[in-house]
Design an enzyme around this catalytic site. Sequence first.
Site, PDB file in Angstrom:
ATOM      1  N   CYS A   1      -0.045   2.442   6.481  1.00 33.02           N
ATOM      2  CA  CYS A   1       0.223   1.089   6.946  1.00 33.02           C
ATOM      3  C   CYS A   1       0.505   0.223   5.725  1.00 33.02           C
ATOM      4  O   CYS A   1       0.129   0.565   4.601  1.00 33.02           O
ATOM      5  CB  CYS A   1      -0.947   0.549   7.754  1.00 33.02           C
ATOM      6  SG  CYS A   1      -2.526   0.508   6.873  1.00 33.02           S
TER       7      CYS A   1
ATOM      8  N   CYS B   1       0.799  -1.232   0.000  1.00 29.35           N
ATOM      9  CA  CYS B   1       0.000   0.000   0.000  1.00 29.35           C
ATOM     10  C   CYS B   1       0.830   1.279   0.000  1.00 29.35           C
ATOM     11  O   CYS B   1       0.320   2.340  -0.350  1.00 29.35           O
ATOM     12  CB  CYS B   1      -0.939   0.011   1.204  1.00 29.35           C
ATOM     13  SG  CYS B   1      -2.141  -1.325   1.204  1.00 29.35           S
TER      14      CYS B   1
ATOM     15  N   HIS C   1      -8.872   3.455  -2.507  1.00 29.30           N
ATOM     16  CA  HIS C   1      -7.457   3.154  -2.255  1.00 29.30           C
ATOM     17  C   HIS C   1      -6.883   2.362  -3.433  1.00 29.30           C
ATOM     18  O   HIS C   1      -6.836   1.134  -3.397  1.00 29.30           O
ATOM     19  CB  HIS C   1      -7.376   2.357  -0.949  1.00 29.30           C
ATOM     20  CG  HIS C   1      -6.024   1.889  -0.544  1.00 29.30           C
ATOM     21  ND1 HIS C   1      -4.841   2.410  -1.018  1.00 29.30           N
ATOM     22  CD2 HIS C   1      -5.668   0.896   0.328  1.00 29.30           C
ATOM     23  CE1 HIS C   1      -3.819   1.786  -0.456  1.00 29.30           C
ATOM     24  NE2 HIS C   1      -4.300   0.858   0.352  1.00 29.30           N
TER      25      HIS C   1
END
Length: 403
Positions: free
Chosen positions: A389, A91, A359
């Site tokens: 994260c 991510c 996202h």
Amino acid sequence: MADAYIYDTIRSPRGKGRADGSLHEMSSVKLSANILNALKNRNDLDTSLIEDVIWGNVTQIGEQGGCLARSAVLLSDYDETVAGLSINRFCASGLEAINLAANQIKAGAGNAYIAGGVEMMSRVPMGSDGAAIAVDPELAMKSYFVPQGIAADIIATEYSFSRKDVDTYAIESQKRAAMAWSKNYFQKSIIPIVDSSGLSILDKDEHMRPNTTITDLAALNASFQEMGENMPGFDNVAKLKYPHLEKINHVHHAGNSSGIVDGSSAILIGSKEFGVQTGLRPRARIVASEKIGSDPTIMLTGPIPVTEKILKKANMSIDDIDIFEVNEAFAAVVLRFMQAFNVEHSRVNVNGGAIALGHPLGATGSMILGTLLDEMERTDKQFGLATLCVASGMGAATIIELS
């Protein structure tokens, strides 16, 4: 060491990550090339001055495989001398691309880079590339692997965030994103995406659900309860690692977790000499960047230790940061960040986040840094911090200072 500066930042709108999403018809390479060309054209950029395009991308398989960064350069109108590098820090890939570019400039390895990323989640499904930590039995057992949604629920349980807490946070994300769009706060960075005929196919983030109510969210079933409590029973795996947890409280669902979307983003990073050479004015200085490994089971707490690490590196305190962007992978991630640092919500994700906007894995890091910079300029704030994260237990962070 030289300083590294942000000269411009752009992004596509986020399209729904489904077959009926507005960006679904466009390949990852095509969208990346469109974003690169938009950055070039907006800055009248001589692309032969660009050392490298560093491109974050998580699911590097199929059309997103084979060094997507170089493919995007070749499809774009860039000089063929521009190299391309695809990277994957899950991510945080888009933010890590920026950090790598900035550190190359600081070390004297070139004067200008473009960094960012892409993820077409409607075309290349998340997890379709496989991941050793999830499929290799030896590694999964050693690391007490559980899926991210279970990890988010562990955070909620460990730090006492109720279903109402995470749902209330999600509603606020929707409200803030809708407000930001209504006031054109994203307008500076958004690049409308057009098809091969030049017709606009998307000019606004389309994942938002601004009319969602707390009652709507309360009606949703917890997404990870079945896999946690029944087959395959990930709750029992987690309790081997955390025996003090008698029961995991499953509170996360689609409405308080990040949205699956398509999108791309790019940031132009250069030295002071690059600005002089091109006549471009730097918008912000990249003060520091950091990454860290963290507990791989709870997995999503990395923003806390990496923020501690980067503040120490920059000789700053949490109170020195005016605005934060903390990726909303799940509501409990941001709630835990604010709890750990005693940071008020008025300084965090002030224009909403991935719960409302989505996202696009490999692009999100560069998107939130661009959002951070735009907001700092709009409100005349000096310092901002972006952090995410990361799957498998990691964290990444960047501090910028307004020029």
